[in-house]
Design an enzyme around this catalytic site. Sequence first.
Site, mmCIF file in Angstrom:
data_model
loop_
_atom_site.group_PDB
_atom_site.id
_atom_site.type_symbol
_atom_site.label_atom_id
_atom_site.label_comp_id
_atom_site.label_asym_id
_atom_site.label_seq_id
_atom_site.Cartn_x
_atom_site.Cartn_y
_atom_site.Cartn_z
ATOM 1 N N LYS A 141 0.693 -42.013 11.855
ATOM 2 C CA LYS A 141 1.705 -40.950 11.734
ATOM 3 C C LYS A 141 3.127 -41.348 12.113
ATOM 4 O O LYS A 141 3.990 -40.472 12.224
ATOM 5 C CB LYS A 141 1.272 -39.743 12.565
ATOM 6 C CG LYS A 141 1.139 -40.045 14.056
ATOM 7 C CD LYS A 141 1.006 -38.790 14.893
ATOM 8 C CE LYS A 141 0.954 -39.118 16.359
ATOM 9 N NZ LYS A 141 0.880 -37.970 17.241
ATOM 10 N N ARG A 176 19.908 -39.991 13.701
ATOM 11 C CA ARG A 176 18.804 -40.897 13.375
ATOM 12 C C ARG A 176 18.604 -40.856 11.855
ATOM 13 O O ARG A 176 18.534 -39.767 11.271
ATOM 14 C CB ARG A 176 17.538 -40.418 14.097
ATOM 15 C CG ARG A 176 16.330 -41.292 13.884
ATOM 16 C CD ARG A 176 15.163 -40.876 14.790
ATOM 17 N NE ARG A 176 14.560 -39.607 14.424
ATOM 18 C CZ ARG A 176 13.496 -39.083 15.037
ATOM 19 N NH1 ARG A 176 12.932 -39.697 16.070
ATOM 20 N NH2 ARG A 176 12.992 -37.923 14.650
ATOM 21 N N SER A 194 1.959 -31.675 6.514
ATOM 22 C CA SER A 194 3.119 -31.677 7.410
ATOM 23 C C SER A 194 4.322 -31.029 6.739
ATOM 24 O O SER A 194 4.480 -31.094 5.509
ATOM 25 C CB SER A 194 3.451 -33.135 7.733
ATOM 26 O OG SER A 194 4.693 -33.228 8.346
ATOM 27 N N LYS A 235 1.194 -37.829 2.716
ATOM 28 C CA LYS A 235 0.860 -36.402 2.866
ATOM 29 C C LYS A 235 0.935 -35.700 1.513
ATOM 30 O O LYS A 235 0.074 -34.898 1.161
ATOM 31 C CB LYS A 235 1.807 -35.725 3.869
ATOM 32 C CG LYS A 235 1.614 -36.209 5.303
ATOM 33 C CD LYS A 235 0.235 -35.879 5.841
ATOM 34 C CE LYS A 235 -0.050 -36.481 7.187
ATOM 35 N NZ LYS A 235 -1.470 -36.505 7.549
ATOM 36 N N TYR A 261 4.912 -42.576 4.932
ATOM 37 C CA TYR A 261 4.078 -41.595 5.645
ATOM 38 C C TYR A 261 4.125 -40.245 4.929
ATOM 39 O O TYR A 261 3.085 -39.651 4.615
ATOM 40 C CB TYR A 261 4.552 -41.433 7.103
ATOM 41 C CG TYR A 261 3.938 -40.237 7.790
ATOM 42 C CD1 TYR A 261 2.609 -40.247 8.189
ATOM 43 C CD2 TYR A 261 4.685 -39.073 8.026
ATOM 44 C CE1 TYR A 261 2.033 -39.131 8.808
ATOM 45 C CE2 TYR A 261 4.125 -37.962 8.635
ATOM 46 C CZ TYR A 261 2.795 -37.993 9.031
ATOM 47 O OH TYR A 261 2.227 -36.890 9.629
HETATM 48 P P1 NAD Z 1 -3.006 -38.790 16.696
HETATM 49 O O1 NAD Z 1 -2.590 -40.191 16.400
HETATM 50 O O2 NAD Z 1 -2.972 -38.328 18.102
HETATM 51 O O3 NAD Z 1 -4.462 -38.534 16.128
HETATM 52 C C1 NAD Z 1 -4.956 -39.181 14.987
HETATM 53 C C2 NAD Z 1 -6.321 -39.767 15.355
HETATM 54 O O4 NAD Z 1 -6.858 -40.406 14.203
HETATM 55 C C3 NAD Z 1 -6.241 -40.823 16.457
HETATM 56 O O5 NAD Z 1 -7.183 -40.506 17.466
HETATM 57 C C4 NAD Z 1 -6.601 -42.128 15.746
HETATM 58 O O6 NAD Z 1 -7.283 -43.007 16.615
HETATM 59 C C5 NAD Z 1 -7.450 -41.623 14.609
HETATM 60 N N1 NAD Z 1 -7.483 -42.476 13.405
HETATM 61 C C6 NAD Z 1 -6.446 -42.946 12.683
HETATM 62 N N2 NAD Z 1 -6.897 -43.678 11.648
HETATM 63 C C7 NAD Z 1 -8.253 -43.644 11.717
HETATM 64 C C8 NAD Z 1 -9.285 -44.188 10.914
HETATM 65 N N3 NAD Z 1 -9.030 -44.933 9.836
HETATM 66 N N4 NAD Z 1 -10.568 -43.937 11.271
HETATM 67 C C9 NAD Z 1 -10.866 -43.186 12.351
HETATM 68 N N5 NAD Z 1 -9.927 -42.646 13.135
HETATM 69 C C10 NAD Z 1 -8.628 -42.874 12.819
HETATM 70 O O7 NAD Z 1 -2.122 -37.840 15.763
HETATM 71 P P2 NAD Z 1 -1.995 -36.247 15.763
HETATM 72 O O8 NAD Z 1 -0.621 -35.923 16.213
HETATM 73 O O9 NAD Z 1 -3.150 -35.621 16.429
HETATM 74 O O10 NAD Z 1 -2.034 -35.987 14.203
HETATM 75 C C11 NAD Z 1 -3.217 -35.575 13.542
HETATM 76 C C12 NAD Z 1 -2.917 -35.360 12.072
HETATM 77 O O11 NAD Z 1 -1.889 -34.392 11.936
HETATM 78 C C13 NAD Z 1 -2.432 -36.612 11.347
HETATM 79 O O12 NAD Z 1 -2.958 -36.599 10.048
HETATM 80 C C14 NAD Z 1 -0.930 -36.409 11.304
HETATM 81 O O13 NAD Z 1 -0.345 -37.081 10.217
HETATM 82 C C15 NAD Z 1 -0.846 -34.906 11.127
HETATM 83 N N6 NAD Z 1 0.435 -34.342 11.565
HETATM 84 C C16 NAD Z 1 0.883 -34.589 12.846
HETATM 85 C C17 NAD Z 1 2.105 -34.083 13.250
HETATM 86 C C18 NAD Z 1 2.637 -34.386 14.640
HETATM 87 O O14 NAD Z 1 3.839 -34.245 14.852
HETATM 88 N N7 NAD Z 1 1.822 -34.773 15.607
HETATM 89 C C19 NAD Z 1 2.869 -33.303 12.373
HETATM 90 C C20 NAD Z 1 2.374 -33.042 11.088
HETATM 91 C C21 NAD Z 1 1.154 -33.579 10.705
HETATM 92 N N1 UDP Z 2 15.083 -36.354 18.699
HETATM 93 C C1 UDP Z 2 16.075 -36.742 19.574
HETATM 94 N N2 UDP Z 2 15.781 -37.741 20.472
HETATM 95 C C2 UDP Z 2 14.577 -38.360 20.537
HETATM 96 C C3 UDP Z 2 13.569 -37.949 19.634
HETATM 97 C C4 UDP Z 2 13.859 -36.937 18.722
HETATM 98 O O1 UDP Z 2 17.190 -36.230 19.551
HETATM 99 O O2 UDP Z 2 14.395 -39.272 21.362
HETATM 100 C C5 UDP Z 2 15.362 -35.264 17.743
HETATM 101 C C6 UDP Z 2 15.248 -35.692 16.291
HETATM 102 O O3 UDP Z 2 16.476 -36.196 15.830
HETATM 103 C C7 UDP Z 2 14.863 -34.365 15.610
HETATM 104 C C8 UDP Z 2 14.079 -33.606 16.686
HETATM 105 O O4 UDP Z 2 14.404 -34.258 17.929
HETATM 106 O O5 UDP Z 2 16.024 -33.647 15.328
HETATM 107 C C9 UDP Z 2 12.575 -33.655 16.487
HETATM 108 O O6 UDP Z 2 12.204 -35.018 16.294
HETATM 109 P P1 UDP Z 2 10.693 -35.490 16.291
HETATM 110 O O7 UDP Z 2 10.688 -36.972 16.049
HETATM 111 O O8 UDP Z 2 10.004 -34.995 17.510
HETATM 112 O O9 UDP Z 2 10.052 -34.720 15.050
HETATM 113 P P2 UDP Z 2 10.460 -34.681 13.494
HETATM 114 O O10 UDP Z 2 11.090 -33.337 13.266
HETATM 115 O O11 UDP Z 2 11.369 -35.821 13.202
HETATM 116 O O12 UDP Z 2 9.133 -34.787 12.809
#
Ligand code: NAD
Ligand code: UDP
Length: 340
Positions: A88, A299, A128, A157, A153
């Site tokens: 991610k 950024r 996402s 999605k 990335y």
């Molecule tokens: P995370 O990295 O904490 O969790 C993902 C898990 O998947 C990890 O435990 C990792 O070990 C496991 N993993 C990755 N590839 C694997 C594979 N090939 N086989 C088995 N396990 C595998 O991330 P998260 O924040 O919990 O995110 C979960 C999902 O949500 C992801 O698909 C991410 O893209 C999506 N998402 C996250 C966010 C965010 O900001 N955290 C935002 C939008 C979408």
């Molecule tokens: N951000 C920041 N400083 C940091 C990390 C993030 O100012 O060290 C800001 C970034 O520019 C964005 C917001 O915080 O405006 C959220 O960023 P994040 O990476 O958490 O999530 P994103 O919205 O990019 O998925």
Amino acid sequence: MDAAKTVLITGGTGFIGSHTAVELMAAGYETVIVDNLCNSDKSVIEGIEKIAGRKVDFVEGDTCDIEFMRDVFRTYEFDSVIHFAAHKAVGESVADPLKYYRNNLVSFMNIVELMKENGRSNVLFSSSATVYGEAETLPVTEETPRQPATSPYGNTKQISEDILRDCCRAYEGLYGIALRYFNPIGAHPSALIGELPIGVPNNLVPYITQTAAGIRKELSIFGNDYDTPDGTCLRDYIDVVDLAKAHVAAVDRMTQGRMDRKYEIYNIGTGRPVSVLELVQRFSKVNGIELPYRFVARRAGDTPAVWADASLANEVLGWKAGRDLDDTLRASWLWQQRLM
Ligand code: NAD
Ligand code: UDP
């Protein structure tokens, strides 16, 4: 095991997966977690079990390995899968796109393929807000057109959403929901599970908590010259426990045969834009900690503002973000202290 009440959770030891496992169990589901621990730790299982008060089935392995996954499907009876497993980090995906395309797409295609092969019904996919890119109108609804992805990335999605849409259309008995998460933050109030960022965090809240803990010297706020009320970016920060509950609502809808269409999409956010500066100041205030920060350049790739219109999830899933932002920021700090 009752297949209708059992959910396979890929990536279930991760940040969102672990909280979702807890909420599913609280709602009466059994869970089977598959994770290769590439971005999490096995000890998370203990945290989940402590909160849930019962055992979790955990299988360590890679969702990209179809033979391994075929075995998981043979061993466990479940009607539904929630697919969290993915890499991610946006920046890393730009530097090493193949790592992202391979992991995120191969693993998802394996899951859909095995659901079809085994006649299992319901696929819930972690999408996402990144799919909206720089949207022309705010807040974004599910009808707001997706913009071309600005990173590999984000592209994984969009492609995964399309794979799920097309497969649900083509294969009888297959149903899909994509949840588009906004910015998940926080931790379980018990502080038994939370986010485990490896290395220097990219995301705002882990950077804030590590700065508060003295691990980082100061927070850099990326840009204060945006066309927003205080010049810093606006985001929709969703508490991870609320987010986890959205998965329960979506799984309920699927397992109870309430879907109107074979593939549905929901925004999962609060509908409330919060600026970076406001978040930093609120964190300081509720936790009573001075947080050193300075403004630096924007950024690359950041969208100035994005927040959700989550009324579809409110109305159709009967789900609403309920947690107070101050409580979420308290939970984040409690979790950081637990890690030290
Ligand atoms: P995370 O990295 O904490 O969790 C993902 C898990 O998947 C990890 O435990 C990792 O070990 C496991 N993993 C990755 N590839 C694997 C594979 N090939 N086989 C088995 N396990 C595998 O991330 P998260 O924040 O919990 O995110 C979960 C999902 O949500 C992801 O698909 C991410 O893209 C999506 N998402 C996250 C966010 C965010 O900001 N955290 C935002 C939008 C979408
Ligand atoms: N951000 C920041 N400083 C940091 C990390 C993030 O100012 O060290 C800001 C970034 O520019 C964005 C917001 O915080 O405006 C959220 O960023 P994040 O990476 O958490 O999530 P994103 O919205 O990019 O998925």
